[in-house]
Design an enzyme around this catalytic site. Structure first.
Site, PDB file in Angstrom:
ATOM      1  N   GLU A 238      55.639  -8.200   8.882  1.00 54.34           N
ATOM      2  CA  GLU A 238      55.082  -9.202   7.974  1.00 54.34           C
ATOM      3  C   GLU A 238      55.504 -10.647   8.243  1.00 54.34           C
ATOM      4  O   GLU A 238      55.540 -11.444   7.305  1.00 54.34           O
ATOM      5  CB  GLU A 238      55.489  -8.834   6.551  1.00 54.34           C
ATOM      6  N   GLU A 271      51.323  -5.446   4.502  1.00 57.70           N
ATOM      7  CA  GLU A 271      51.956  -6.609   5.148  1.00 57.70           C
ATOM      8  C   GLU A 271      51.654  -7.888   4.377  1.00 57.70           C
ATOM      9  O   GLU A 271      52.508  -8.758   4.256  1.00 57.70           O
ATOM     10  CB  GLU A 271      51.471  -6.749   6.594  1.00 57.70           C
ATOM     11  N   HIS A 274      53.733  -8.532   1.394  1.00 56.71           N
ATOM     12  CA  HIS A 274      55.049  -9.059   1.798  1.00 56.71           C
ATOM     13  C   HIS A 274      55.052 -10.584   1.915  1.00 56.71           C
ATOM     14  O   HIS A 274      56.122 -11.195   1.923  1.00 56.71           O
ATOM     15  CB  HIS A 274      55.445  -8.528   3.171  1.00 56.71           C
TER      16      HIS A 274
HETATM   17 ZN    ZN Z   1      56.893  -3.363   4.721  1.00 61.36          ZN
END
Ligand code: ZN
Length: 778
Positions: A238, A271, A274
């Site tokens: 991420e 992702e 995040h």
């Molecule tokens: Zn993760």
């Protein structure tokens, strides 16, 4: 482990780097401004030559032991440190590393990064700790004449070193804008179809909108770049504004199945969540890694469910993540979600997917359901606003949520997060559920006991209660159905109930049409395999039983996917065919093999893997063609299908040829080597040879795999062992290795898991065989 932020607090890094992929070097000047707290300061710096250090422009004394750069003689206070260094590019998918692919007869090289958890220090000297947030500005110079594209996520707002990223090489991509004005670009290597980035762009655009709307704090950057890398150790990473992925986790080619689309959608949504949880607000230290991962692992389902409700994505959460968490968390020696970390090697073992991701997500879902989504979002908004660009611990989150909950979030979560395991509830009383050994009395605080999938506990129903629910199965909600079967399967692996009752149970479901229910049936049927030795009379009978079990379902859905099949039917068929393959149903295998076409893109995508598996099963000589195709095809999904099919074949000579690929990382990339290994190991025809190979090539395996995944070997091998002889071999090899921090827990848990399984075989085998001999209660 010493924290270096106590000596120096960085504010801003200016990196002026030269990266040469041909010479495999990286180096240049790193300028860091910040606050010196003592007269000696330290930077993480792995394997660099350091030629010069300036403090406020004046040359300064320093020590470099290739791990830590120590600079002395400072005046405490504001300081600017300038370090000139040289290093090399890695080839093991961490730090700044080289990745390659073939395009138009040439080898293309990419320089990419993977800095989580503690690998930024392998690319440049820095205070490589999540708490040491700073702004970054990176300038990268390439060798004369290079036409490589340079992607880098700076200048950046304040962030941790592990979120910095770059990717340098030949890529192509497409850009779109979402409704909130964020520009989204997805890149792939040139050997990948340019249109295979479209789906990733769409899901990224919509996920960012979903999070903007629900988190109440807008995506803090104006761009979002995603890149699919040919070599990538994990699934995705991420990095703030420059998210990197394994190709199979991002690209959706024309030939893709609905299953691939779903997993790409979940990965991208994970992702991108995040970008707030992890990037904007970051855990103080790695012991709170679960703060990032539990959150992202539940949010991916909320986002995808909102964007593509037709995917019925939560079903996958309950039958996949929840089940994985329950199974792992029932083994003695399992870690808690929140885990102290001291040694850097231990950071790597923190990423136990079943616990930090799946169990954490399940606990987060328990909280969200108990307080309600809208209240949860109110708390989250406050949390993001209070802590943006800063670091937190778990209690900061509970405090923010507590304001909007009518129960004590902190108290509830602490017991589940800080302790391993979960309770089994019998007659209103709870004990810690363990597969092996005494189950101690326990006292987890439990919200109202529900019979749906909420709550990390299992219910031990009496036989009468169980039969009663079975009798009105059709009236239960899907989640109640799943819990009923999942909990029964788990308790039957202990003294609480017998495995023998599972045979007649699964047979009751032969007319069932829900794929979610069938995925639990698949789990139960696979679990029962432990009672039958390979190639024994009993195993043959069991295979006959399984063949009968799926016959009606297969006749209803057909062998081949049809245009108007919905998501449920597609999933159902693939489960039924997997079981039919295990049962070695020659008639169906031949029918499927007849559909083979060496132009794989012409094959019905949803049935492709079944056709490839069947073809090589009935015609082992096709291996040569598969191997050639595997080398030449770029499509990650077809490659994966081919690799799997090669490991599932029946012919031992062929399997031994496939085993040779374990030593050919130029054919099967290091990122895919573990898959190859474990699929082969699970094939009983070569299990012994494959294990033998591992014991004689351990140093090679260690060198090739990133240290994050080495514990997969003792872990997944333990999941397959069912004889005393194999257990002895396991102990002989892995016990001496268990002094290594990266392996200790996996080996310890492996031992406990195998022990429990061998005991179960001993106690239940006769009863299971007896029922099978009585026709499996059909
Ligand atoms: Zn993760």
């Amino acid at each position: 482990m010493e924290r270096l932020i106590k000596y120096f607090v960085p504010e801003k890094y200016i990196l002026d780097l030269e990266v040469d992929k041909f010479k495999k070097t990286i180096g240049g000047v790193v300028k860091v401004s910040g606050e010196a707290v003592s007269d000696t300061i330290k930077f993480h710096a792995i394997d660099f030559e350091i030629s010069k250090v300036l403090v406020n422009g004046i040359p300064c004394e320093f020590k470099n032991d290739k791990k830590i750069l120590e600079i002395s003689g400072l005046e405490p206070g504001a300081a600017e440190i300038e370090v000139s260094y040289n290093g090399t590019l890695n080839e093991n998918m961490q730090g700044a590393y080289l990745s390659t692919y073939e395009y138009e007869g040439k080898t293309e090289t990419i320089v990419a990064t993977q800095f989580e958890s503690h690998y930024a220090r392998e690319a440049f000297p820095c205070i490589d700790e999540p708490e040491a947030k700073a702004e970054f500005d990176v300038k990268i110079s390439l060798p004369e004449g290079s036409d490589d594209l340079v992607l880098v996520n700076t200048p950046s707002p304040r962030m941790s070193t592990y979120l910095l990223a770059w990717a340098i090489g030949h890529f192509h991509g497409k850009t779109i804008k979402n409704k909130h004005g964020v520009e989204i670009t997805t890149y792939a290597a040139l050997n990948q179809d340019i249109d295979s980035v479209d789906f990733a762009n769409e899901i990224a655009a919509k996920s960012l909108e979903f999070y903007d709307d629900n988190f109440g704090v807008k995506y803090p950057l104006d761009k979002c770049i995603q890149v699919a890398l040919p070599d990538f150790e994990a699934g995705a990473m991420e990095n703030w504004g420059l998210v990197t992925y394994r190709e199979s986790m991002l690209l959706v080619p024309k030939s893709a199945t609905l299953g691939t689309k779903k997993s790409v959608a979940l990965t991208v949504a994970h992702e991108l969540s995040h970008q707030w949880f992890g990037d904007l607000v970051t855990m103080k230290w790695w012991d709170d890694l679960w703060l990032n991962e539990s959150f992202a692992s539940v949010m991916e389902y909320y986002a995808v469910d909102a964007i593509f409700p037709e995917y019925k994505i939560w079903e996958g959460f309950f039958t996949g993540d929840c089940l994985a968490a329950l199974r792992r968390d029932s083994i003695d020696g399992v870690q808690s979600v929140h885990q102290d970390v001291n040694d850097p090697e231990e950071i790597a073992t923190l990423f136990d997917g079943a616990i930090v991701y799946a169990k954490g997500a399940r606990l987060m879902l328990m909280v969200i359901r108990a307080m309600g989504w809208d209240n949860f979002c109110k708390g989250i908004k406050e949390y993001f606003e209070e802590f943006k660009y800063k670091n937190t611990v778990g209690d900061d989150l509970w405090r923010a949520l507590n304001k909007y909950a009518d129960f004590d979030v902190k108290e509830l979560m602490h017991t589940f997060i800080d302790k391993p395991g979960y309770p089994v509830i019998s007659d209103g009383k709870q004990k810690r559920f363990l597969l092996d050994g005494e189950m101690p009395e326990s006292s987890w605080p439990l919200p109202k006991i529900m019979e749906d999938m909420s709550g990390h506990y299992i219910l031990n129903l009496s036989d009468k209660e169980f039969e009663d629910r079975l009798a009105r199965f059709d009236d239960l909600s899907l989640e109640e159905k799943l819990r009923l079967l999942i909990d029964r399967d788990l308790v039957s692996k202990t003294e609480l109930s017998s495995s023998a009752s599972l045979l007649p149970l699964v047979f009751k479901f032969r007319e069932e049409m829900s794929a979610a229910v069938w995925s639990i049936i698949l789990t139960i049927v696979s679990g029962l395999k432990i009672f039958f030795e390979y190639d024994s009379v009993e195993e043959k009978k069991y295979k006959e039983f399984v063949k009968d079990l799926v016959a009606s379902g297969i006749s209803k859905v057909g062998l081949v996917a049809k245009k108007d099949d919905d998501e449920n039917i597609l999933r159902l068929r693939s489960i039924l065919l997997a079981l039919d393959f295990y049962a070695e149903n020659e008639t169906n295998l031949k029918k499927l093999a007849d559909l083979y076409d060496s132009d794989y893109e012409k094959l019905n995508a949803e049935t492709r893997s079944d056709i490839l598996d069947a073809k090589i099963y009935v015609e082992p000589d096709i291996l040569t063609e598969y191997l050639e195709a595997y080398k030449n095809i770029a499509d990650p999904e077809i490659k994966y299908d081919l690799l799997l099919a090669m490991t599932l074949m029946k012919d031992k000579t062929g399997l031994l040829k496939v085993m040779k690929l374990l030593e050919q990382p130029e054919v099967v990339k290091p990122q895919d080597q573990f898959h190859l290994f474990i699929y082969l190991y699970r094939n009983p025809r070569v299990k012994t040879e494959v294990f033998e190979w591992l014991t004689t090539h351990w140093e090679y395996v260690k060198k090739m795999s990133g240290d994050k995944s080495l514990d997969n070997y003792p872990r997944y091998i333990a999941g397959t062992i069912k004889t005393k002889e194999d257990f002895d071999e396991y102990l002989k090899f892995f016990e001496p290795l268990s002094s290594e921090p990266a392996l200790a827990r996996a080996v310890e848990m492996g031992k406990n898991e195998i022990n429990a399984r061998l005991k179960l075989i001993e106690s239940d085998k006769d009863a299971v065989t007896a029922i099978l001999n009585k026709n499996g209660a059909r």
